[in-house]
Scaffold this motif. Sequence first.
Motif, short mmCIF file in Angstrom:
data_model
loop_
_atom_site.label_atom_id
_atom_site.label_comp_id
_atom_site.label_asym_id
_atom_site.label_seq_id
_atom_site.Cartn_x
_atom_site.Cartn_y
_atom_site.Cartn_z
N PRO A 74 33.29 48.45 73.21
CA PRO A 74 33.48 49.83 73.67
C PRO A 74 34.77 50.48 73.16
N HIS A 75 35.86 49.71 73.05
CA HIS A 75 37.10 50.32 72.56
C HIS A 75 37.00 50.68 71.09
N HIS A 76 36.17 49.96 70.33
CA HIS A 76 35.95 50.33 68.93
C HIS A 76 35.21 51.66 68.84
N VAL A 77 34.20 51.82 69.71
CA VAL A 77 33.43 53.07 69.73
C VAL A 77 34.34 54.23 70.11
N GLU A 78 35.23 54.00 71.05
CA GLU A 78 36.18 55.05 71.45
C GLU A 78 37.08 55.45 70.27
N ILE A 79 37.53 54.48 69.52
CA ILE A 79 38.36 54.77 68.34
C ILE A 79 37.55 55.55 67.31
N LEU A 80 36.30 55.16 67.08
CA LEU A 80 35.44 55.89 66.13
C LEU A 80 35.25 57.34 66.56
N THR A 81 35.04 57.57 67.84
CA THR A 81 34.84 58.95 68.30
C THR A 81 36.12 59.77 68.17
N GLU A 82 37.28 59.14 68.37
CA GLU A 82 38.55 59.84 68.15
C GLU A 82 38.75 60.17 66.68
N MET A 83 38.37 59.24 65.80
CA MET A 83 38.45 59.50 64.36
C MET A 83 37.55 60.67 63.99
N ASP A 84 36.35 60.69 64.55
CA ASP A 84 35.41 61.76 64.27
C ASP A 84 35.93 63.10 64.78
N ARG A 85 36.51 63.09 65.95
CA ARG A 85 37.09 64.32 66.51
C ARG A 85 38.16 64.86 65.57
N GLU A 86 38.97 63.98 65.03
CA GLU A 86 40.02 64.40 64.09
C GLU A 86 39.40 64.97 62.83
N TRP A 87 38.37 64.31 62.30
CA TRP A 87 37.72 64.81 61.09
C TRP A 87 37.11 66.18 61.33
N LEU A 88 36.43 66.36 62.47
CA LEU A 88 35.82 67.65 62.79
C LEU A 88 36.87 68.74 62.92
N GLY A 89 38.08 68.37 63.35
CA GLY A 89 39.16 69.34 63.46
C GLY A 89 39.81 69.66 62.12
N GLY A 90 39.35 69.04 61.05
CA GLY A 90 39.87 69.32 59.72
C GLY A 90 41.24 68.73 59.45
N GLY A 91 41.62 67.71 60.22
CA GLY A 91 42.92 67.08 60.01
C GLY A 91 44.07 67.86 60.63
#
Length: 112
Positions: A75-92
């Motif tokens: 689950p903590h890996h999935v949480e990290i992936l979703t945070e990475m995705d949120r950052e990507w969607l925000g355009g960095g």
Amino acid sequence: MTPAGQRRLTRLMVKAVRDSVRAGKAPNLPEAGRVLWGAFMALHRTRSYGGLGPNPITYQEIEAWCRLARMPLEPHHVEILTEMDREWLGGGKADPAPRSGITPALFDAVFG
């Protein structure tokens, strides 16, 4: 993984996404994040797009990828992936702008 270790890895991986988006090249990854980066890139390549642009990677997509790749994620890996995705969607950007700019007037103009 300890909560402090997870927070640190999350910060490093979000920074890797931000640096990758801004510089347009492969980021400098911590050793502990290489598998997560590979998972993120595999999921990112299958990202869907809608009328407002790219859609977030869903939990269903992560779960399906884990099954197909035979890569168990905690689950903590999935949480990290979703945070990475949120950052990507925000355009960095440090603080992503809200995704929806739809007002009642705009809705009426489009749909009558």
